[in-house]
Structure formats: structure tokens, C-alpha cells
Design a protein around this motif. Sequence first.
Motif, PDB file in Angstrom:
ATOM      1  N   MET A 100       0.645  -1.267  -0.107  1.00  0.00           N
ATOM      2  CA  MET A 100      -0.164   0.207  -0.029  1.00  0.00           C
ATOM      3  C   MET A 100       0.932   1.330  -0.057  1.00  0.00           C
ATOM      4  N   ARG A 101       1.762   1.553   0.899  1.00  0.00           N
ATOM      5  CA  ARG A 101       2.599   2.529   1.093  1.00  0.00           C
ATOM      6  C   ARG A 101       3.719   2.834  -0.022  1.00  0.00           C
ATOM      7  N   THR A 102       4.228   1.442  -0.612  1.00  0.00           N
ATOM      8  CA  THR A 102       5.214   1.532  -1.511  1.00  0.00           C
ATOM      9  C   THR A 102       4.768   1.416  -3.087  1.00  0.00           C
ATOM     10  N   LEU A 103       3.560   0.993  -3.186  1.00  0.00           N
ATOM     11  CA  LEU A 103       2.919   0.820  -4.489  1.00  0.00           C
ATOM     12  C   LEU A 103       1.688   1.846  -4.810  1.00  0.00           C
ATOM     13  N   TRP A 104       0.680   1.573  -4.231  1.00  0.00           N
ATOM     14  CA  TRP A 104      -0.673   2.138  -4.400  1.00  0.00           C
ATOM     15  C   TRP A 104      -0.460   3.674  -4.284  1.00  0.00           C
ATOM     16  N   ILE A 105      -0.103   3.871  -3.066  1.00  0.00           N
ATOM     17  CA  ILE A 105      -0.019   5.526  -2.911  1.00  0.00           C
ATOM     18  C   ILE A 105       0.757   6.421  -3.785  1.00  0.00           C
ATOM     19  N   PRO A 106       1.899   5.863  -3.982  1.00  0.00           N
ATOM     20  CA  PRO A 106       2.854   6.692  -4.918  1.00  0.00           C
ATOM     21  C   PRO A 106       2.338   6.547  -6.298  1.00  0.00           C
ATOM     22  N   GLY A 107       1.676   5.484  -6.809  1.00  0.00           N
ATOM     23  CA  GLY A 107       0.851   5.455  -7.982  1.00  0.00           C
ATOM     24  C   GLY A 107      -0.173   6.296  -8.321  1.00  0.00           C
ATOM     25  N   VAL A 108      -1.110   6.408  -7.254  1.00  0.00           N
ATOM     26  CA  VAL A 108      -2.041   7.453  -7.255  1.00  0.00           C
ATOM     27  C   VAL A 108      -1.624   8.751  -7.262  1.00  0.00           C
ATOM     28  N   ASN A 109      -0.582   9.220  -6.443  1.00  0.00           N
ATOM     29  CA  ASN A 109      -0.189  10.401  -6.444  1.00  0.00           C
ATOM     30  C   ASN A 109       0.560  10.800  -7.768  1.00  0.00           C
ATOM     31  N   HIS A 110       1.396   9.860  -8.451  1.00  0.00           N
ATOM     32  CA  HIS A 110       1.908  10.280  -9.666  1.00  0.00           C
ATOM     33  C   HIS A 110       0.759  10.537 -10.743  1.00  0.00           C
ATOM     34  N   LEU A 111      -0.278   9.949 -10.701  1.00  0.00           N
ATOM     35  CA  LEU A 111      -1.552  10.335 -11.636  1.00  0.00           C
ATOM     36  C   LEU A 111      -1.641  11.747 -11.488  1.00  0.00           C
ATOM     37  N   GLU A 112      -1.780  12.324 -10.424  1.00  0.00           N
ATOM     38  CA  GLU A 112      -2.279  13.639 -10.081  1.00  0.00           C
ATOM     39  C   GLU A 112      -3.503  14.305 -10.516  1.00  0.00           C
TER      40      GLU A 112
END
Length: 53
Positions: free
Chosen positions: A1-13
Motif C-alpha cells: 500500500m505505502r510503496t506501490l498504491w499511494i505513489p501510483g495514485v499521487n503520480h497520476l495527479e
Amino acid sequence: MRTLWIPGVNHLETCGRWAFEEFKDVFEIEDKFNELVDRLRAAPKTTKTTEAA
């Protein structure tokens, strides 16, 4: 969650800025949650604007 999902969602902006917080001590959850909310409300808002070509 912390290392894959959250950074992925934040990258989409496109879905705002996400964060992850884990609460472990049942007797401190309410205080820790309120501290988190206060911290997030006080944080400067960052937005990325895009212009149509």
C-alpha cells in the motif's frame, strides 16, 4: 500500500494527494487521527495545473 498504491495514485495527479497512516494503539487512535487531520489541514496545498493544447 505505502510503496506501490499511494505513489501510483499521487503520480497520476488526478485524484488529489494521498497519504497512508497506520494506527496501532487503540487508546491513542482518536488523538493521533486528530493530529493527522490538523497536520494535513495546515500543510500547503500543491496543485498541478495543465492547459489544453
